[in-house]
Design a protein around this motif. Structure first.
Motif, PDB file in Angstrom:
ATOM      1  N   ILE A  29       0.591  -0.819  -0.124  1.00  0.00           N
ATOM      2  CA  ILE A  29       0.291   0.137  -0.037  1.00  0.00           C
ATOM      3  C   ILE A  29       1.155   1.294   0.047  1.00  0.00           C
ATOM      4  O   ILE A  29      -0.004   2.145   0.006  1.00  0.00           O
ATOM      5  N   SER A  30       2.230   0.737  -0.171  1.00  0.00           N
ATOM      6  CA  SER A  30       3.186   2.577  -0.008  1.00  0.00           C
ATOM      7  C   SER A  30       3.320   3.114  -1.255  1.00  0.00           C
ATOM      8  O   SER A  30       3.418   4.420  -0.674  1.00  0.00           O
ATOM      9  N   GLU A  31       1.893   3.056  -2.373  1.00  0.00           N
ATOM     10  CA  GLU A  31       2.170   3.438  -3.157  1.00  0.00           C
ATOM     11  C   GLU A  31       0.483   4.514  -3.300  1.00  0.00           C
ATOM     12  O   GLU A  31      -0.359   5.318  -4.691  1.00  0.00           O
ATOM     13  N   THR A  32      -0.261   4.421  -2.424  1.00  0.00           N
ATOM     14  CA  THR A  32      -1.886   4.018  -2.211  1.00  0.00           C
ATOM     15  C   THR A  32      -1.614   6.281  -1.616  1.00  0.00           C
ATOM     16  O   THR A  32      -0.636   6.780  -1.019  1.00  0.00           O
ATOM     17  N   LYS A  33      -2.690   6.656  -2.250  1.00  0.00           N
ATOM     18  CA  LYS A  33      -3.123   8.234  -1.773  1.00  0.00           C
ATOM     19  C   LYS A  33      -2.512   8.747  -0.139  1.00  0.00           C
ATOM     20  O   LYS A  33      -1.812   9.982  -0.208  1.00  0.00           O
TER      21      LYS A  33
END
Length: 171
Positions: A29-33
């Motif tokens: 989830i490191s690239e989620t908003k």
């Protein structure tokens, strides 16, 4: 010099394993908003199992009313729980923090109704979790039945998320 087939085979296997991409079943989830912006990556789960309509959009289930307490748990790829389990009573909401779940290497989310043996649970994929975290972080859990007619009396839980426009089980 005498050839050593064992050493040659080992060297070949090692070089291939280093060249092959490493597949990870963990949900990244490191690239989620929410993660990129430094916020909390939370999803609010609303238990709408007592409602007769309004939540089954995007699934093949027909929503039906059956008030029940549901359990929401993040699972690792091996099926073990990744952290605490949420308990959400009918009509209530509860929030799951996915920052903590990511540290425990979760792969998916399972929603069940442990007290209702005839109600099948539903699994939320990593892609759906990411879409919800990039949306407004809100999902409704509902009770429904598949379109099989009278020969099946099995029921199932479903989810419909406002944020991310995802639902399951998918149509």
């Amino acid at each position: 010099m005498k050839p050593h087939p064992f050493l040659a085979g080992t060297a070949l296997a090692l070089s291939l394993s280093l060249a092959a991409p490493v597949a990870s079943a963990d949900c990244d989830i490191s690239e989620t908003k929410c993660s990129v912006n430094g916020g909390k990556c939370n999803v609010k789960f609303r238990n709408r199992t007592a409602d007769t309509s309004g939540s089954s959009s995007g699934t093949y289930l027909s929503q039906d009313s059956s008030a029940q307490t549901v359990k929401v748990k993040a699972l690792k790829e091996n099926g073990n729980t990744a952290g605490n389990v949420l308990t959400v009573t009918a009509g209530a909401s509860n929030t799951m923090n996915f920052d903590n779940k990511a540290k425990k290497n979760f792969a998916k989310v399972r929603i069940t109704s442990p007290a209702m043996a005839r109600v099948d649970g539903v699994t939320m994929s990593c892609q759906d979790v990411i879409a919800v975290l990039n949306g407004n972080g809100t999902c409704k859990i509902f009770h429904g039945y598949p379109p099989y007619g009278d020969e099946h009396l099995d029921y199932q839980l479903g989810y419909s998320c406002d944020g991310g426009s995802v639902a399951g089980p998918a149509e």
